[in-house]
Motif scaffolding. Structure first.
Motif, PDB file in Angstrom:
ATOM      1  N   ASN A  34       0.874  -1.087  -0.081  1.00 15.50           N
ATOM      2  CA  ASN A  34       0.206   0.144  -0.130  1.00 15.50           C
ATOM      3  C   ASN A  34       0.985   1.087  -0.139  1.00 15.50           C
ATOM      4  O   ASN A  34       0.585   2.330   0.390  1.00 15.50           O
ATOM      5  CB  ASN A  34      -0.943  -0.103   1.371  1.00 15.50           C
ATOM      6  CG  ASN A  34      -1.923  -1.112   1.266  1.00 15.50           C
ATOM      7  OD1 ASN A  34      -2.458  -1.352   0.078  1.00 15.50           O
ATOM      8  ND2 ASN A  34      -1.950  -1.931   2.129  1.00 15.50           N
ATOM      9  N   ALA A  35       1.831   1.211  -0.829  1.00 17.20           N
ATOM     10  CA  ALA A  35       3.123   2.263  -0.759  1.00 17.20           C
ATOM     11  C   ALA A  35       3.361   2.993   0.544  1.00 17.20           C
ATOM     12  O   ALA A  35       3.469   4.074   0.751  1.00 17.20           O
ATOM     13  CB  ALA A  35       2.525   3.369  -1.687  1.00 17.20           C
ATOM     14  N   ARG A  36       3.433   2.016   1.415  1.00 18.56           N
ATOM     15  CA  ARG A  36       3.799   2.435   3.089  1.00 18.56           C
ATOM     16  C   ARG A  36       5.237   1.959   3.374  1.00 18.56           C
ATOM     17  O   ARG A  36       5.736   0.851   3.519  1.00 18.56           O
ATOM     18  CB  ARG A  36       2.849   1.936   4.120  1.00 18.56           C
ATOM     19  CG  ARG A  36       1.613   2.599   4.165  1.00 18.56           C
ATOM     20  CD  ARG A  36       0.385   2.102   5.144  1.00 18.56           C
ATOM     21  NE  ARG A  36       1.018   1.556   6.152  1.00 18.56           N
ATOM     22  CZ  ARG A  36       0.339   0.723   7.040  1.00 18.56           C
ATOM     23  NH1 ARG A  36      -0.778   0.377   7.072  1.00 18.56           N
ATOM     24  NH2 ARG A  36       1.168   0.265   8.180  1.00 18.56           N
ATOM     25  N   ARG A  37       5.875   3.007   3.723  1.00 19.99           N
ATOM     26  CA  ARG A  37       7.354   2.748   4.028  1.00 19.99           C
ATOM     27  C   ARG A  37       7.546   1.586   5.159  1.00 19.99           C
ATOM     28  O   ARG A  37       8.544   0.798   5.130  1.00 19.99           O
ATOM     29  CB  ARG A  37       7.975   4.060   4.643  1.00 19.99           C
ATOM     30  CG  ARG A  37       9.492   3.923   4.758  1.00 19.99           C
ATOM     31  CD  ARG A  37       9.895   5.440   5.252  1.00 19.99           C
ATOM     32  NE  ARG A  37      11.393   5.263   5.699  1.00 19.99           N
ATOM     33  CZ  ARG A  37      12.409   5.314   5.321  1.00 19.99           C
ATOM     34  NH1 ARG A  37      12.570   5.514   3.977  1.00 19.99           N
ATOM     35  NH2 ARG A  37      13.590   4.921   5.937  1.00 19.99           N
ATOM     36  N   ASP A  38       6.852   1.708   6.055  1.00 17.12           N
ATOM     37  CA  ASP A  38       6.903   0.722   7.474  1.00 17.12           C
ATOM     38  C   ASP A  38       6.722  -0.654   7.023  1.00 17.12           C
ATOM     39  O   ASP A  38       7.538  -1.642   6.994  1.00 17.12           O
ATOM     40  CB  ASP A  38       6.152   1.002   8.579  1.00 17.12           C
ATOM     41  CG  ASP A  38       4.608   1.076   8.203  1.00 17.12           C
ATOM     42  OD1 ASP A  38       4.329   1.250   6.965  1.00 17.12           O
ATOM     43  OD2 ASP A  38       3.757   0.790   9.040  1.00 17.12           O
ATOM     44  N   ALA A  39       5.702  -0.743   5.930  1.00 20.46           N
ATOM     45  CA  ALA A  39       5.466  -2.102   5.427  1.00 20.46           C
ATOM     46  C   ALA A  39       6.567  -2.642   4.655  1.00 20.46           C
ATOM     47  O   ALA A  39       7.025  -3.591   4.696  1.00 20.46           O
ATOM     48  CB  ALA A  39       4.075  -2.202   4.844  1.00 20.46           C
ATOM     49  N   GLU A  40       7.221  -1.807   3.792  1.00 21.86           N
ATOM     50  CA  GLU A  40       8.295  -2.099   3.053  1.00 21.86           C
ATOM     51  C   GLU A  40       9.505  -2.503   3.697  1.00 21.86           C
ATOM     52  O   GLU A  40      10.182  -3.474   3.348  1.00 21.86           O
ATOM     53  CB  GLU A  40       8.430  -0.628   1.978  1.00 21.86           C
ATOM     54  CG  GLU A  40       9.422  -1.271   0.884  1.00 21.86           C
ATOM     55  CD  GLU A  40       9.767  -0.034  -0.027  1.00 21.86           C
ATOM     56  OE1 GLU A  40       9.020   0.962   0.126  1.00 21.86           O
ATOM     57  OE2 GLU A  40      10.936  -0.131  -0.834  1.00 21.86           O
ATOM     58  N   LEU A  41       9.813  -1.730   4.864  1.00 24.23           N
ATOM     59  CA  LEU A  41      10.972  -2.238   5.729  1.00 24.23           C
ATOM     60  C   LEU A  41      10.785  -3.639   6.143  1.00 24.23           C
ATOM     61  O   LEU A  41      11.659  -4.215   6.482  1.00 24.23           O
ATOM     62  CB  LEU A  41      11.175  -0.816   6.570  1.00 24.23           C
ATOM     63  CG  LEU A  41      11.697   0.394   5.833  1.00 24.23           C
ATOM     64  CD1 LEU A  41      11.808   1.429   6.973  1.00 24.23           C
ATOM     65  CD2 LEU A  41      13.064  -0.044   5.289  1.00 24.23           C
ATOM     66  N   GLU A  42       9.453  -3.611   6.603  1.00 23.29           N
ATOM     67  CA  GLU A  42       9.245  -4.996   7.158  1.00 23.29           C
ATOM     68  C   GLU A  42       9.581  -6.061   6.278  1.00 23.29           C
ATOM     69  O   GLU A  42      10.123  -7.186   6.850  1.00 23.29           O
ATOM     70  CB  GLU A  42       7.702  -4.987   7.906  1.00 23.29           C
ATOM     71  CG  GLU A  42       7.138  -6.264   8.472  1.00 23.29           C
ATOM     72  CD  GLU A  42       7.537  -6.319   9.950  1.00 23.29           C
ATOM     73  OE1 GLU A  42       7.503  -7.596  10.453  1.00 23.29           O
ATOM     74  OE2 GLU A  42       7.934  -5.193  10.456  1.00 23.29           O
ATOM     75  N   TYR A  43       9.146  -5.874   5.232  1.00 25.82           N
ATOM     76  CA  TYR A  43       9.400  -7.004   4.265  1.00 25.82           C
ATOM     77  C   TYR A  43      10.738  -7.262   3.739  1.00 25.82           C
ATOM     78  O   TYR A  43      11.503  -8.242   3.650  1.00 25.82           O
ATOM     79  CB  TYR A  43       8.498  -6.821   2.926  1.00 25.82           C
ATOM     80  CG  TYR A  43       7.027  -7.048   3.039  1.00 25.82           C
ATOM     81  CD1 TYR A  43       6.581  -8.305   3.539  1.00 25.82           C
ATOM     82  CD2 TYR A  43       6.083  -6.132   2.947  1.00 25.82           C
ATOM     83  CE1 TYR A  43       5.376  -8.534   3.837  1.00 25.82           C
ATOM     84  CE2 TYR A  43       4.782  -6.403   3.414  1.00 25.82           C
ATOM     85  CZ  TYR A  43       4.356  -7.705   3.685  1.00 25.82           C
ATOM     86  OH  TYR A  43       3.087  -7.791   4.125  1.00 25.82           O
ATOM     87  N   ILE A  44      11.657  -6.254   3.652  1.00 29.85           N
ATOM     88  CA  ILE A  44      13.265  -6.053   3.319  1.00 29.85           C
ATOM     89  C   ILE A  44      13.716  -6.897   4.526  1.00 29.85           C
ATOM     90  O   ILE A  44      14.866  -7.635   4.485  1.00 29.85           O
ATOM     91  CB  ILE A  44      13.553  -4.413   3.210  1.00 29.85           C
ATOM     92  CG1 ILE A  44      12.983  -4.148   2.069  1.00 29.85           C
ATOM     93  CG2 ILE A  44      14.919  -4.956   3.303  1.00 29.85           C
ATOM     94  CD1 ILE A  44      13.412  -2.624   1.902  1.00 29.85           C
ATOM     95  N   GLU A  45      13.247  -6.753   5.785  1.00 32.84           N
ATOM     96  CA  GLU A  45      13.766  -7.516   6.862  1.00 32.84           C
ATOM     97  C   GLU A  45      13.730  -9.047   6.640  1.00 32.84           C
ATOM     98  O   GLU A  45      14.575  -9.806   7.108  1.00 32.84           O
ATOM     99  CB  GLU A  45      13.308  -7.063   8.108  1.00 32.84           C
ATOM    100  CG  GLU A  45      14.027  -7.013   9.565  1.00 32.84           C
ATOM    101  CD  GLU A  45      13.200  -6.789  10.455  1.00 32.84           C
ATOM    102  OE1 GLU A  45      12.312  -5.988  10.645  1.00 32.84           O
ATOM    103  OE2 GLU A  45      13.481  -7.306  11.699  1.00 32.84           O
TER     104      GLU A  45
END
Lengths: 308, 308
Positions: free
Chosen positions: B71-82
């Motif tokens: 959903n173009a959310r930075r926190d979600a993106e970082l969580e998945y990069i983790e």
């Protein structure tokens, strides 16, 4: 764990070049806060609405959703189930499964799992669905009640259990109205736009155009409508078509598509709620939720004068 | 690892109730054979075609694809990069990223990652895209060359970098044709069907209907067309609309939508190929692939007589 052993484990881990956060966090609590959703395809907008519903509940509960497309292949499905068994995710929501009722029941007894949308008959697992047979019966009745006598079925054969049920509902409605079921009025091309296009091409070969078609998905109804239009046959006037799903495009298509509306967001939300119950207590009862559907009247079905 | 240490690790693992296959396999080789694809949304059929392309190459190579919606959310993106950093997946294909060029470059130096579709300017990472600015320029030129003088833009503002580039291409074409850029002819509602509907409603408030609209997505073009139709304005006759993407529905809509065709399958395939290169050798060069687009002429744009 004794301190000494812990040190040795840590050393071993370091030697193996493990990312420390991973083991650290996973050792502390065996929760990943990740849920896997298995879908047979995502080309149909229908699935993305269900997933949106799942996500809305998951986010409130701090879970992240990952989606895997199985293409309805058993080997792919088993591979993803293994992720749950390896504790790489906390639970699975199946929007379709290729497994038998026995297999699913066995998995669901040991792991948090929910079946949504496409059910597997007799599986002992929490599930959310609509009454596909009844909905198809009502769609066909709607056509008959509006004066359409020759009603064709654009089906997906027995590709999914829902298509089998929808064909049964179609037969129920014919039978109740004293119209004999004629397999020659049934196409079996699948659920896609192109399946609808192939169905329309077949129907145009028939000696006489049917009065109406019950299409087992909006995508099928739209594919048919586009082919009929290209051939000068106007849907809603020269022939009537009712779809299934109520995808957004059904509303915005020209003509707008009369359809059986499925509560897509609600299916997703309820599925995630049932999964939450299982995550809290795996031994909780396997609830079976049947959500309501309704006929959305638009312009692709010609209404008899009595109606309105 | 000395035998004794290995035994102690095994004991510790048993005590912690780890699923043996998981650690066994993961200890042997640090490959999961899973690739994560991050998309901002999946409601647009556009993404599902790119994912199909990724999957076609991944399957040949024995990789499974998992999709996460950020959903173009930075926190979600970082969580998945983790997840990649914890080695729960082997690589990531971003179909959109909220990260800065610096952040992405840093991540991509350490982990196998590819950017596809929506690029981040100046990021040092392999990427696959089309030339959005040039494509938008050509779409707008196509309208102008067919005699349309007042050309509106149904834009998504600066929501994604591609929308910024498409607006720039629109301005380039106007400027080249000596038509002054008028911000009052621009709507900024987004990429969805409903965004298109809102844009059409705005345009109908203008003192005069424009000759044509360049819509930054097929979904926008379709949403607009449905509203215009409801208001007795016929697209392809009373007003022209060109879309962007060439989703299946653009071909099957009535009227069929003239659009800029993006090679969706090819974008996905190339992205997965670039990721394979990185999986084999993280230090390989960061290739930037720009794939060709083309104008698909259908019926939503009225052609001048010279054309044909």
């Amino acid at each position: 764990m004794k301190p000494k052993t812990a040190d040795i484990v840590k050393d071993a881990i370091r030697e193996l070049d493990y990312h420390p956060n991973f083991l650290g966090r996973t050792l502390r609590r065996l929760e990943t806060m990740k849920i896997l959703v298995l879908a047979p395809t995502i080309s149909n907008q229908f699935y993305s609405r269900i997933i949106k519903g799942i996500q809305s509940v998951a986010e409130e509960e701090g879970y992240h959703i990952m989606l895997a497309v199985t293409n309805a292949r058993r080997d792919a499905e088993l591979e993803y189930i293994e992720m749950l068994q390896r504790k790489l995710v906390d639970g699975i929501i199946f929007l379709h499964s290729t497994l038998s009722a026995e297999e699913l029941s066995e998995f669901a007894a040991s792991w948090p799992m929910v079946l949504a949308n496409e059910i597997v008959k007799d599986a002992e697992i929490p599930l959310v669905t609509i009454d596909n047979q009844k909905a198809a019966y009502e769609a066909t009745r709607f056509l008959i009640d509006n004066g359409h006598r020759t009603v064709a079925l654009a089906s997906a054969g027995d590709l999914y259990y829902s298509s089998t049920l929808r064909r049964q509902g179609y037969i129920d409605a014919l039978s109740e109205s004293g119209i004999p079921y004629d397999p020659n009025l049934v196409t079996n091309e699948g659920f896609s736009f192109n399946a609808g296009r192939r169905s329309a091409e077949q129907i145009m070969q028939w000696s006489k155009l049917p009065d109406a078609v019950f299409a087992v998905a909006d995508s099928v109804a739209i594919g048919m409508t586009s082919v009929f239009h290209q051939n000068g046959i106007e849907v809603g006037k020269d022939i009537s078509i009712i779809g299934f799903d109520n995808n957004q495009i059904a509303e915005y298509y020209i003509p707008s598509i009369t359809t059986v509306s499925q509560p897509q967001l609600d299916i997703g939300q309820k599925a995630m709620e049932l999964l939450m119950n299982k995550l809290e207590d795996l031994s909780c009862e396997n609830r079976h939720i049947v959500l309501p559907h309704r006929i959305e009247i638009r312009t692709s079905v010609k209404l008899s004068k009595s109606e309105t």
